[in-house]
Design a protein around this motif. Structure first.
Motif, PDB file in Angstrom:
ATOM      1  N   GLY A 172      19.102   7.021 -11.394  1.00 38.07           N
ATOM      2  CA  GLY A 172      20.213   7.433 -12.254  1.00 38.07           C
ATOM      3  C   GLY A 172      19.826   8.545 -13.205  1.00 38.07           C
ATOM      4  O   GLY A 172      20.599   9.485 -13.425  1.00 38.07           O
ATOM      5  N   ALA A 173      18.604   8.461 -13.755  1.00 34.98           N
ATOM      6  CA  ALA A 173      18.145   9.507 -14.673  1.00 34.98           C
ATOM      7  C   ALA A 173      18.025  10.847 -13.965  1.00 34.98           C
ATOM      8  O   ALA A 173      18.312  11.894 -14.551  1.00 34.98           O
ATOM      9  N   ILE A 175      19.908  11.980 -11.524  1.00 34.23           N
ATOM     10  CA  ILE A 175      21.248  12.545 -11.350  1.00 34.23           C
ATOM     11  C   ILE A 175      21.790  13.091 -12.671  1.00 34.23           C
ATOM     12  O   ILE A 175      22.273  14.236 -12.738  1.00 34.23           O
ATOM     13  N   TRP A 176      21.704  12.296 -13.734  1.00 33.35           N
ATOM     14  CA  TRP A 176      22.286  12.706 -15.014  1.00 33.35           C
ATOM     15  C   TRP A 176      21.490  13.852 -15.652  1.00 33.35           C
ATOM     16  O   TRP A 176      22.087  14.784 -16.202  1.00 33.35           O
ATOM     17  N   THR A 177      20.177  13.795 -15.563  1.00 30.24           N
ATOM     18  CA  THR A 177      19.357  14.819 -16.219  1.00 30.24           C
ATOM     19  C   THR A 177      19.556  16.191 -15.596  1.00 30.24           C
ATOM     20  O   THR A 177      19.755  17.188 -16.306  1.00 30.24           O
ATOM     21  N   HIS A 179      22.044  17.347 -14.045  1.00 31.41           N
ATOM     22  CA  HIS A 179      23.390  17.899 -14.219  1.00 31.41           C
ATOM     23  C   HIS A 179      23.722  18.193 -15.685  1.00 31.41           C
ATOM     24  O   HIS A 179      24.860  18.561 -15.988  1.00 31.41           O
ATOM     25  N   SER A 180      22.748  18.037 -16.565  1.00 31.48           N
ATOM     26  CA  SER A 180      22.961  18.507 -17.937  1.00 31.48           C
ATOM     27  C   SER A 180      23.035  20.035 -17.908  1.00 31.48           C
ATOM     28  O   SER A 180      22.265  20.685 -17.198  1.00 31.48           O
ATOM     29  N   THR A 231      25.286   1.968  -9.358  1.00 29.61           N
ATOM     30  CA  THR A 231      25.100   3.409  -9.144  1.00 29.61           C
ATOM     31  C   THR A 231      26.432   4.077  -8.847  1.00 29.61           C
ATOM     32  O   THR A 231      26.709   5.189  -9.330  1.00 29.61           O
ATOM     33  N   HIS A 234      28.186   4.553 -12.308  1.00 27.59           N
ATOM     34  CA  HIS A 234      27.735   5.587 -13.252  1.00 27.59           C
ATOM     35  C   HIS A 234      27.835   6.991 -12.664  1.00 27.59           C
ATOM     36  O   HIS A 234      28.083   7.954 -13.386  1.00 27.59           O
ATOM     37  N   THR A 235      27.688   7.135 -11.341  1.00 25.56           N
ATOM     38  CA  THR A 235      27.902   8.459 -10.748  1.00 25.56           C
ATOM     39  C   THR A 235      29.386   8.818 -10.756  1.00 25.56           C
ATOM     40  O   THR A 235      29.747   9.982 -10.929  1.00 25.56           O
ATOM     41  N   LEU A 238      30.092  10.148 -14.202  1.00 27.20           N
ATOM     42  CA  LEU A 238      29.663  11.541 -14.347  1.00 27.20           C
ATOM     43  C   LEU A 238      30.608  12.481 -13.617  1.00 27.20           C
ATOM     44  O   LEU A 238      30.970  13.553 -14.136  1.00 27.20           O
TER      45      LEU A 238
END
Length: 316
Positions: A172-173, A175-177, A179-180, A231, A234-235, A238
């Motif tokens: 998860g980190a 994917i999120w990191t 796309h910052s 998953t 949370h995706t 986002l």
């Protein structure tokens, strides 16, 4: 109150017929994303930094398969499902890194998102299902037994990466990191960071599903299903944040798309790609683990009934 009003206005915009029509394009690679990137000379990306490692790893995998076949090894990596998964995973890597997605990813955020989705939610899981580590380790053992043994027995701190909860957080980190906006823009400007981004997506997808499959086979199908569904959630969040953002998040795509409006439409399509098709991949995986868990429950109940029938005096 103002933020709710902005969200409501954005939500109404998504109910317009033009946007509904755009959603239908999700069944295919979005042609709208390609409409403003026609200045490319080729749809191909023939980068030796990408092709050479892919070719070497593919050769190692095929060599391992031949080595196992010559010794009549009938393991899981030789089964039809594993072999077809390896072929489809390789094809997904080809589409993502060689033709055609990579050539247009720097001009369209939607194409770039499709590339990320293929790497982490398609190629990675397929290669994990193929159990590619078994033939690759066999090929490595034929050349260097010591190296193969070392890889088969990781150090204690590396065993943390075999824990489902740890790999869920890392996946998860990743994917999120990436796309910052700041890190995403940095990857677009610096080639080696861009390569690292794609490698991390592929490895995160592969290792996440490898750990879940291994955990599921050890009676952990229920927790694996919950992990995949978490998953999915949370995706999807986002993807929704990207879709409903009131302005473009990535300045590079304002330049490549030619206007703020076109960049915003391209971003909305990118968010939907993460939200819906990528979510569908996780939904399918979660349901598959749930089905395996239910099958295990039924088998365990049958065993208990058979055991109890043998222990009752006078039972047949």
């Amino acid at each position: 109150m103002g933020s709710f009003s902005n969200f409501n206005t954005a939500g109404m915009r998504f109910l317009k017929p033009c946007f509904v029509g755009r959603c239908g394009a999700l069944a295919l690679l979005p042609t709208q994303a390609f409409a403003h990137v026609g200045d490319h000379d080729s749809w191909w990306t023939l980068d030796p930094v990408i092709i050479a490692p892919m070719s070497l790893l593919g050769l190692l995998y095929l060599s391992g398969l031949l080595w196992l076949r010559r010794r009549n090894h009938a393991g899981v990596s030789m089964q039809p499902l594993a072999l077809s998964s390896a072929a489809l995973g390789s094809l997904a890597l080809f589409f993502a890194l060689i033709w055609p997605l990579d050539a247009f990813s720097e001009s369209s955020f939607a194409v770039h998102m499709a590339q990320h989705m293929v790497l982490i939610a398609v190629a990675g899981p397929l290669l994990a299902m193929a159990r590619i580590s078994i033939p690759m380790n066999a090929a490595l053992a034929a050349v260097s037994p010591a190296a193969a043994t070392a890889l088969s027995h990781p150090r204690k701190w590396l065993r943390l990466l075999l824990m489902p909860f740890v790999i869920f957080i890392l996946h998860g980190a990743t994917i999120w990191t990436w796309h910052s906006p700041s890190l995403f823009e940095l990857a677009l400007r610096i080639e080696w960071i861009h390569t690292l981004e794609h490698l991390s997506f592929l490895l995160a997808g592969y290792w996440y599903w490898t750990v879940l499959i291994r955990h599921g086979e050890n009676e952990g199908y229920a927790s694996a299903s919950l992990s995949v569904l978490a998953t999915l959630m949370h995706t999807g969040l986002l993807g929704a944040l990207i879709t409903f953002a009131p302005r473009p998040l990535y300045a590079t795509y304002v330049q490549t798309q030619g206007s703020v409006d076109m960049a915003l439409q391209d971003q909305q399509l990118a968010g939907l790609l993460m939200w819906i098709p990528m979510g569908a991949c996780y939904l399918i995986g979660g349901l598959a683990f749930a089905a395996a868990w239910l099958r295990n429950v039924d088998r365990n109940q049958e065993r208990r009934l058979q055991t109890s029938s043998h222990t009752i005096p006078g039972s047949k």
